[in-house]
Design a protein around this motif. Structure first.
Motif, short mmCIF file in Angstrom:
data_model
loop_
_atom_site.label_atom_id
_atom_site.label_comp_id
_atom_site.label_asym_id
_atom_site.label_seq_id
_atom_site.Cartn_x
_atom_site.Cartn_y
_atom_site.Cartn_z
N PRO A 78 0.83 -1.20 0.00
CA PRO A 78 0.00 0.00 0.00
C PRO A 78 0.87 1.25 0.00
N GLN A 79 0.46 2.25 -0.74
CA GLN A 79 1.22 3.49 -0.80
C GLN A 79 0.30 4.62 -1.27
N TRP A 80 0.80 5.51 -2.11
CA TRP A 80 0.02 6.65 -2.58
C TRP A 80 -0.16 6.58 -4.08
N VAL A 81 -1.19 7.28 -4.56
CA VAL A 81 -1.50 7.32 -5.98
C VAL A 81 -1.43 8.77 -6.46
N SER A 82 -1.08 8.94 -7.73
CA SER A 82 -1.15 10.26 -8.37
C SER A 82 -2.17 10.17 -9.50
N ASP A 83 -3.18 11.00 -9.44
CA ASP A 83 -4.18 11.03 -10.50
C ASP A 83 -3.57 11.63 -11.77
N THR A 84 -3.93 11.09 -12.93
CA THR A 84 -3.32 11.55 -14.18
C THR A 84 -3.57 13.03 -14.44
N ARG A 85 -4.82 13.46 -14.25
CA ARG A 85 -5.14 14.86 -14.56
C ARG A 85 -4.60 15.81 -13.50
N ASP A 86 -4.62 15.39 -12.24
CA ASP A 86 -3.99 16.19 -11.19
C ASP A 86 -2.52 16.42 -11.51
N THR A 87 -1.84 15.34 -11.89
CA THR A 87 -0.41 15.43 -12.15
C THR A 87 -0.13 16.33 -13.35
N GLY A 88 -0.91 16.17 -14.42
CA GLY A 88 -0.74 17.04 -15.58
C GLY A 88 -0.94 18.50 -15.23
N LYS A 122 -18.84 -8.35 -13.07
CA LYS A 122 -17.52 -8.86 -13.44
C LYS A 122 -16.89 -9.62 -12.27
N ASP A 123 -16.25 -10.74 -12.58
CA ASP A 123 -15.57 -11.53 -11.56
C ASP A 123 -14.19 -10.91 -11.29
N ILE A 124 -14.16 -9.95 -10.37
CA ILE A 124 -12.92 -9.26 -10.02
C ILE A 124 -12.18 -10.08 -8.96
N PRO A 125 -10.89 -10.33 -9.12
CA PRO A 125 -10.15 -11.09 -8.10
C PRO A 125 -10.20 -10.40 -6.74
N VAL A 126 -10.29 -11.19 -5.69
CA VAL A 126 -10.25 -10.68 -4.32
C VAL A 126 -8.82 -10.83 -3.82
N LEU A 127 -8.19 -9.71 -3.49
CA LEU A 127 -6.82 -9.74 -2.99
C LEU A 127 -6.83 -9.59 -1.48
N GLU A 128 -5.93 -10.27 -0.83
CA GLU A 128 -5.84 -10.22 0.63
C GLU A 128 -5.46 -8.82 1.09
N ASP A 129 -6.23 -8.29 2.04
CA ASP A 129 -5.98 -6.95 2.57
C ASP A 129 -4.62 -6.93 3.26
N ASP A 130 -3.74 -6.03 2.81
CA ASP A 130 -2.40 -5.96 3.37
C ASP A 130 -2.13 -4.63 4.07
N GLY A 131 -3.19 -4.03 4.60
CA GLY A 131 -3.01 -2.82 5.38
C GLY A 131 -3.18 -1.55 4.57
N TRP A 132 -2.75 -0.45 5.18
CA TRP A 132 -2.95 0.87 4.59
C TRP A 132 -1.73 1.72 4.90
N ASP A 133 -1.30 2.53 3.95
CA ASP A 133 -0.11 3.35 4.13
C ASP A 133 -0.31 4.35 5.28
N GLN A 134 0.70 4.52 6.12
CA GLN A 134 0.63 5.43 7.26
C GLN A 134 1.53 6.65 7.09
N THR A 135 2.10 6.83 5.91
CA THR A 135 3.07 7.89 5.71
C THR A 135 2.42 9.27 5.72
N GLU A 136 3.04 10.20 6.42
CA GLU A 136 2.64 11.60 6.37
C GLU A 136 3.43 12.26 5.24
N VAL A 137 2.73 12.77 4.25
CA VAL A 137 3.41 13.18 3.02
C VAL A 137 3.31 14.70 2.81
#
Length: 346
Positions: free
Chosen positions: A247-257, A297-312
């Motif tokens: 888990p980490q952070w995402v950058s939206d395409t339009r935000d980044t542009g 749609k049959d979307i795969p279920v992935l095991e929950d591996d937590g959530w990022d705690q970073t202060e950015v």
């Protein structure tokens, strides 16, 4: 239409901005947002014959601005950038030569540094250039680890990745850190060049995270880069790779542009590192969002591996987006929805 809340942009509308690697995911959104804001763009690509979709697409989206495509196929050729920078008001450097697998970071740096220096020097020598933005990576700041509470600052560097890569750790222990170390050392070298040469143009770096969102031309450009990973998840492909990514952070395409536009034209933005980190994400969470969007749609279920705690340190970048009229960051849900529209057929 982008409407700055300030009166006098540092680069007048109608000026030409150079964008390198203009056909890529991040760069194409920088092109789109610059054209939307009333600027003309000169975009470099390695192979124009593979990019014939670009001029018609952007002409239809922004008929009052112009896109010129030029070929720079060998970044290291003598004088490769001289014609590209001639007469432009700003440079947005997005193109890179290194992929995620970096067998030898020193060899890669030896190959990458000279042509980046040539581009910087060409911009310094061109009197019309008033601003320069270099595209780095979030991983030049830190290695994601959802088990740790970390506070990043604007000038945090991923020295830990460099240390591990320089150690006698096994390839398995190093993992993807050679790429992280490479991006760290390259950006540090570029900042050293700026401090040493003190060019007259404003200089900033942008550090995207995993970039997800709208793809501008799914048919011709494709669902590329990290947007393609969302498509893989939807189709149940390459799940072993997705399960390895923390888990980490995402950058939206339009935000980044839009951040490229803001950094170029907002008065007072100079010698900064800018973080277009719009929301936290994990691949299990993205799977949940896709399942909600497409319950049939049959979307795969992935095991929950937590959530990022970073202060950015993403407040400055958000402030710059607000200065161009945007109401804060795009949510993960909206980024995934915009991405999926490019490959899910109704």
């Amino acid at each position: 239409m982008i409407k700055p809340t300030f009166a006098n942009p540092t680069i007048p509308q109608g000026s030409t901005v150079l964008v390198t690697g203009a056909n890529g995911l991040i760069a194409s959104h920088a092109v789109d947002r610059l054209l939307e804001a009333g600027y003309n763009v000169r975009g470099t690509v390695r192979n124009p014959s593979k990019c014939t979709w670009m001029v018609p697409l952007f002409a239809s989206r922004h008929p009052s601005s112009q896109l010129e495509i030029v070929q720079v196929s060998d970044f290291g050729a003598p004088g490769a950038w001289n014609d590209a920078v001639k007469g432009v008001a700003a440079v947005v450097a997005v193109a890179g030569g290194v992929g995620l697998i970096v067998p030898d970071i020193d060899k890669s740096l030896e190959e990458e540094i000279p042509w980046n220096e040539a581009l910087l020097q060409a911009a310094k020598n061109e009197p019309t250039v008033k601003a320069f933005i270099y595209t780095s990576s979030s991983w030049a700041s830190w290695t994601p680890d959802q088990t740790k509470k970390i506070k990043l600052t604007e000038w945090t560097w991923n020295d830990d990745a460099v240390r591990i890569v320089r150690s006698d750790a096994t390839p398995e222990e190093k993992g993807i850190r050679p790429y992280m170390a490479f991006k760290t050392l390259l950006e540090q070298w570029i900042w050293d060049w700026v401090k040493r040469e003190n060019p007259s143009f404003t200089f900033n770096t942008i550090l995207p995270q995993t970039v997800i969102g709208e793809c501008l031309d799914p048919e011709h450009q494709g669902i590329i880069s990290t947007c393609g990973m969302v498509k893989d998840l939807y189709e149940g492909k390459n799940l072993d790779v997705l399960k390895m990514l923390p888990p980490q952070w995402v950058s939206d395409t339009r935000d980044t542009g839009l951040l490229y536009v803001a950094a170029l034209i907002t008065p007072g933005v100079d010698r900064e590192r800018l973080y277009p980190w719009s929301d936290r994400y994990s691949w299990p969470r993205i799977a949940q969002i896709l399942k909600k969007l497409y319950p049939q749609k049959d979307i795969p279920v992935l095991e929950d591996d937590g959530w990022d705690q970073t202060e950015v340190p993403n407040k400055r970048a958000e402030e710059l987006l607000r200065g161009l009229g945007q109401d804060g960051w795009t949510s993960l849900e909206d980024s995934v929805k915009a991405c999926a529209k490019g490959f899910v057929k109704d």
